[in-house]
Design a protein around this motif. Structure first.
Motif, PDB file in Angstrom:
ATOM      1  N   ILE A 139      37.430  32.813  52.109  1.00 14.03           N
ATOM      2  CA  ILE A 139      37.272  32.359  50.792  1.00 14.03           C
ATOM      3  C   ILE A 139      38.031  31.136  50.340  1.00 14.03           C
ATOM      4  O   ILE A 139      37.503  30.264  49.687  1.00 14.03           O
ATOM      5  N   ARG A 173      37.005  27.557  49.354  1.00 10.08           N
ATOM      6  CA  ARG A 173      37.328  26.640  48.097  1.00 10.08           C
ATOM      7  C   ARG A 173      37.991  25.452  48.375  1.00 10.08           C
ATOM      8  O   ARG A 173      38.071  24.328  47.642  1.00 10.08           O
ATOM      9  N   ASN A 215      29.753  27.787  45.637  1.00  7.86           N
ATOM     10  CA  ASN A 215      29.575  29.419  44.764  1.00  7.86           C
ATOM     11  C   ASN A 215      29.294  30.366  45.887  1.00  7.86           C
ATOM     12  O   ASN A 215      29.908  31.315  45.749  1.00  7.86           O
ATOM     13  N   TYR A 235      32.487  33.002  45.942  1.00 11.47           N
ATOM     14  CA  TYR A 235      32.064  34.505  45.139  1.00 11.47           C
ATOM     15  C   TYR A 235      31.250  35.219  45.941  1.00 11.47           C
ATOM     16  O   TYR A 235      30.403  35.910  45.367  1.00 11.47           O
ATOM     17  N   ARG A 295      31.999  38.061  47.350  1.00  6.51           N
ATOM     18  CA  ARG A 295      32.146  39.266  47.105  1.00  6.51           C
ATOM     19  C   ARG A 295      32.115  39.674  45.599  1.00  6.51           C
ATOM     20  O   ARG A 295      32.310  40.864  44.948  1.00  6.51           O
ATOM     21  N   ASP A 296      31.976  38.611  44.705  1.00  9.34           N
ATOM     22  CA  ASP A 296      32.069  38.781  43.173  1.00  9.34           C
ATOM     23  C   ASP A 296      30.678  38.457  42.708  1.00  9.34           C
ATOM     24  O   ASP A 296      30.747  37.191  42.256  1.00  9.34           O
ATOM     25  N   LYS A 297      29.685  39.140  42.550  1.00 14.53           N
ATOM     26  CA  LYS A 297      28.388  38.720  42.431  1.00 14.53           C
ATOM     27  C   LYS A 297      28.125  38.442  40.827  1.00 14.53           C
ATOM     28  O   LYS A 297      27.344  37.442  40.404  1.00 14.53           O
ATOM     29  N   PRO A 298      28.963  38.949  39.724  1.00 18.10           N
ATOM     30  CA  PRO A 298      28.872  38.484  38.533  1.00 18.10           C
ATOM     31  C   PRO A 298      29.205  36.996  38.481  1.00 18.10           C
ATOM     32  O   PRO A 298      28.720  35.835  37.729  1.00 18.10           O
ATOM     33  N   LYS A 299      30.509  36.496  39.033  1.00 16.47           N
ATOM     34  CA  LYS A 299      31.004  35.209  38.888  1.00 16.47           C
ATOM     35  C   LYS A 299      29.945  34.296  39.793  1.00 16.47           C
ATOM     36  O   LYS A 299      29.739  33.119  39.500  1.00 16.47           O
ATOM     37  N   LEU A 300      29.402  34.905  40.914  1.00 13.58           N
ATOM     38  CA  LEU A 300      28.383  34.281  41.775  1.00 13.58           C
ATOM     39  C   LEU A 300      27.165  33.730  40.818  1.00 13.58           C
ATOM     40  O   LEU A 300      26.667  32.611  40.747  1.00 13.58           O
ATOM     41  N   LYS A 301      26.724  34.739  40.065  1.00 12.12           N
ATOM     42  CA  LYS A 301      25.778  34.652  39.119  1.00 12.12           C
ATOM     43  C   LYS A 301      25.856  33.576  38.175  1.00 12.12           C
ATOM     44  O   LYS A 301      25.196  32.542  37.791  1.00 12.12           O
ATOM     45  N   ASN A 324      35.724  27.359  37.211  1.00  8.94           N
ATOM     46  CA  ASN A 324      36.054  27.943  38.479  1.00  8.94           C
ATOM     47  C   ASN A 324      37.372  27.510  39.008  1.00  8.94           C
ATOM     48  O   ASN A 324      37.461  27.571  40.332  1.00  8.94           O
TER      49      ASN A 324
END
Length: 150
Positions: free
Chosen positions: A35, A39, A72, A76, A78-84, A116
């Protein structure tokens, strides 16, 4: 071959097929290191587009669309809402790029950077410290990749 053997073999095959999806869901490739690497690499590329955005150079932004996509998916994973949310903002940005709307691109890009928390890699000199320790580090060969050599 009798009915008992056929049913036994069918049950064995079915049990094997039921276990296969569990193997495909194993994801050991997402860690804090990967991750951070995403980044650093792709966030740096996205942050590097700031001058192109300010100048209104839409071709340069369109050329580096993959940096947004890879940022993206890497940051993200592991973090599906943030990815979306990040994917939606990316789609909105490139819709404005394709439409040629430079003012919309500037505002969407600024919002994307802020939401982000993207910062460019710092410029480190070998006099001020060491930025990486081996060639496999993502900071090697970047502005943050100074290394002290005696």
């Amino acid at each position: 071959m009798d009915r008992r053997e056929v049913m036994g073999k069918a049950a064995f095959v079915a049990a094997g097929l039921v276990g296969l999806p569990a193997l495909a869901n194993a994801d050991g490739s997402v860690s804090f290191a990967t991750i951070g690497r995403a980044r650093g690499i792709y966030g740096g590329r996205v942050a590097g587009l700031k001058s192109a955005v300010e100048k209104g150079d839409l071709a340069a932004i369109a050329e580096d669309q993959n940096a947004f996509i890879l940022f993206n998916s890497g940051v993200y994973a592991r973090d599906k809402p943030k990815l979306k949310a990040a994917n939606a903002k990316t789609a909105e940005l490139f819709k404005a790029v394709n439409a040629g709307d430079t003012s919309a691109v500037k505002s969407i890009y600024a919002a994307y950077i802020k939401e982000n928390e993207i910062n460019p890699l710092p410029a480190i000199s070998s006099d001020g410290g060491q930025g990486y320790s081996c060639d496999y580090d993502y900071r090697a060969r970047t502005s943050a990749g100074a290394i002290y050599v005696r």
